[in-house]
Design an enzyme around this catalytic site. Structure first.
Site, PDB file in Angstrom:
ATOM      1  NE  ARG A 120      -2.516   1.059   3.577  1.00 62.07           N
ATOM      2  CZ  ARG A 120      -3.252   0.905   4.668  1.00 62.07           C
ATOM      3  NH1 ARG A 120      -4.550   0.641   4.557  1.00 62.07           N
ATOM      4  NH2 ARG A 120      -2.710   1.015   5.874  1.00 62.07           N
ATOM      5  CE  LYS A 124      -2.574   5.027   6.957  1.00 69.08           C
ATOM      6  NZ  LYS A 124      -3.921   5.287   7.465  1.00 69.08           N
ATOM      7  CD  GLU A 130     -11.836   5.574   4.172  1.00 67.08           C
ATOM      8  OE1 GLU A 130     -11.228   6.108   5.118  1.00 67.08           O
ATOM      9  OE2 GLU A 130     -11.269   5.101   3.192  1.00 67.08           O
TER      10      GLU A 130
END
Length: 375
Positions: free
Chosen positions: A120, A222, A258
C-alpha cells in the site's frame, strides 16, 4: 536480556556502515544488552492509553539518486533535521502507514500482514511520485525496529506496539515538483487495546456537507494531507457528544464512504457490505481481512455503494482499521434521525472481532499465512 538472534540481525544490518552516528547507535544498543535490560519497560500497562510514549529506537533510510533505498539504520529515537525547502513541508508530499506488533501468550512477538502495508505504501508512493522501499526492505526494517523496541511491546492482552512507517519528500525544491530525495522513517509507540480509551460502541454523526475525499484526489492512499481537513468537523461532532463522523460521497452526497480514520461496514441479514475502493476509499488491511473472514463464516461480503437509507436500515454497523481494530457502532445520526444498532456478545461484529484478534495475537491458528513472527 535481548536474545542473541536479535544481536545477530542488528549486526548484519550495521556491518557495512561505519559513520559516527551509526557507531554511536551501535554502542548504545550493546550497552543496553550488557546491563541486562529488563524484559518490559518500566510503566503501568494497565493504564496504557493512546498517549505519546517515545520508545528507544527509530529506523531511517534515505533514497539514492537512482530511486533505490539502501543503508538503513537504527538510531536512538529523537528529533530529525529537515530542510525548510523539503516537499513534505511545502507541498505535503508524504505518506504514512499504521501497523501493530502483538505479544503472544508464550512471550513471542508477531506482525499482521506487513506485506500489505508495504504494498500500500508503494501504491501511494507511485501516486505521489516518490521512490519507495521494496517489500523485503520494508518488512526487514519493521522487524529491526520492533526487535530494538521489544521491551515496549505490551504484555499479552494489555495492548500493542503501534508501528508508524513514514515516507516523505525530504529533499529541497523551490518550484512545484517532487523531491529529489525521500526519507523512510519508522517509529513505535505502545497503545491500549481500547481505541482512544473508548470502552463503549461508537456513536457516529453522518456529515452530508463536507466530503472526506473527492474523485481524482488522494483518498485512496494514506497521504498525510488527507486527515487534517476533517479535524474541524470531527471536533464539532465530538463537542456534540458523537464519537466520530461518517462521511458521504462527494458527488451525490448519499452513499457512505469512511469514518475519519477507518472503514465502515453494514450488516443486513447474511450480507455484509462496505464501500468499494474506487479512489476515494482507503484499502484498509483490516478491511480486506474482514471481507475474507466474513466469507469464511458463511456471509456474503460485498464491496458496493451503500446508501444512507440502507445504513439506517442495517442490523449492525462496525468500523475497521489498524487503530480501531473492529469497533461496533451503537448508533448513527443523520440529519434529525438517530438509529440504534444491535451490539454486544451475540453479533456478527463480535464473531469477526474474535476471529481476527485471535489470529493477530496468536490465540488462534493462522491458516492463511497472515502472521509474521519476528522473535
Amino acid at each position: 536480556m535481548i536474545p542473541s538472534r536479535n544481536i545477530t540481525s542488528y549486526l548484519i544490518l550495521q556491518s557495512k556502515q561505519s559513520n559516527p552516528t551509526k557507531i554511536k547507535s551501535l554502542l548504545i544498543f550493546f550497552t543496553r544488552i550488557l546491563v541486562n535490560e529488563e524484559l518490559y519497560a518500566n510503566m503501568d500497562w494497565d493504564k496504557l492509553g493512546f498517549d505519546v510514549i517515545p520508545t528507544d529506537y527509530m529506523y531511517i533510510m534515505k533514497s539514492n539518486s537512482d530511486g533505490t533505498f539502501s543503508n538503513g539504520t537504527l538510531l536512538p529515537f529523537g528529533t530529525i533535521d529537515i530542510n525548510p525547502h523539503s516537499t513534505v513541508l511545502n507541498y505535503g508530499q508524504g505518506l504514512f502507514e499504521g501497523m501493530k506488533a502483538y505479544k503472544r501468550e508464550d512471550g513471542g512477538v508477531q506482525l499482521f500482514r506487513p506485506e500489505e502495508n508495504a504494498l500500500r505504501m508503494r501504491m501511494g508512493a507511485e501516486r505521489l511520485l516518490m521512490p519507495a522501499p521494496n517489500v523485503e526492505q520494508y518488512i526487514d526494517a519493521v522487524k529491526h525496529v520492533v526487535h530494538a523496541n521489544k521491551r515496549w511491546v505490551p504484555p499479552h492482552g494489555k495492548g500493542t506496539l503501534y508501528i508508524r512507517p513514514l515516507l516523505f519528500g525530504s529533499g529541497p525544491v523551490m518550484g512545484l515538483s517532487p523531491a529529489p530525495q525521500c526519507t523512510f522513517l519508522i517509529y513505535t509507540n505502545p497503545i491500549s487495546n481500547n481505541y482512544k480509551g473508548d470502552t463503549t460502541s461508537f456513536n457516529l454523526l453522518v456529515d452530508d456537507k463536507l466530503p472526506r475525499a473527492y474523485p481524482g484526489g488522494t483518498g485512496g492512499v494514506k497521504n498525510i494531507s488527507n486527515y487534517s481537513p476533517v479535524f474541524q468537523v470531527v471536533k464539532e461532532a465530538k463537542a456534540k457528544g458523537f464519537s466520530d463522523v461518517l462521511f458521504l460521497d462527494a458527488v451525490e452526497h448519499k452513499y457512505i464512504e469512511e469514518v475519519s480514520s477507518c472503514n465502515a461496514f453494514i450488516v443486513k441479514g447474511k450480507v455484509i457490505s462496505t464501500a468499494p475502493t474506487l479512489g476515494t476509499i482507503l484499502p484498509g488491511i483490516t478491511r480486506k481481512s474482514i471481507i475474507e473472514l466474513a466469507s469464511d463464516l458463511g456471509y456474503k461480503a460485498k464491496e458496493r455503494k451503500v446508501s444512507v437509507k440502507e445504513l439506517l436500515d442495517a442490523d449492525e454497523v462496525f468500523c475497521t482499521g489498524t487503530a480501531v481494530g473492529i469497533s461496533e457502532v451503537g448508533s448513527v445520526t443523520y440529519k434529525d434521525k438517530s438509529v440504534q444498532f444491535k451490539t454486544g456478545a451475540d453479533t456478527v461484529t463480535k464473531k469477526l472481532y474474535g476471529l481476527i484478534t485471535g489470529i493477530q495475537t496468536g490465540l488462534l491458528e493462522d491458516t492463511k499465512g497472515w502472521v509474521v513472527k519476528i522473535d
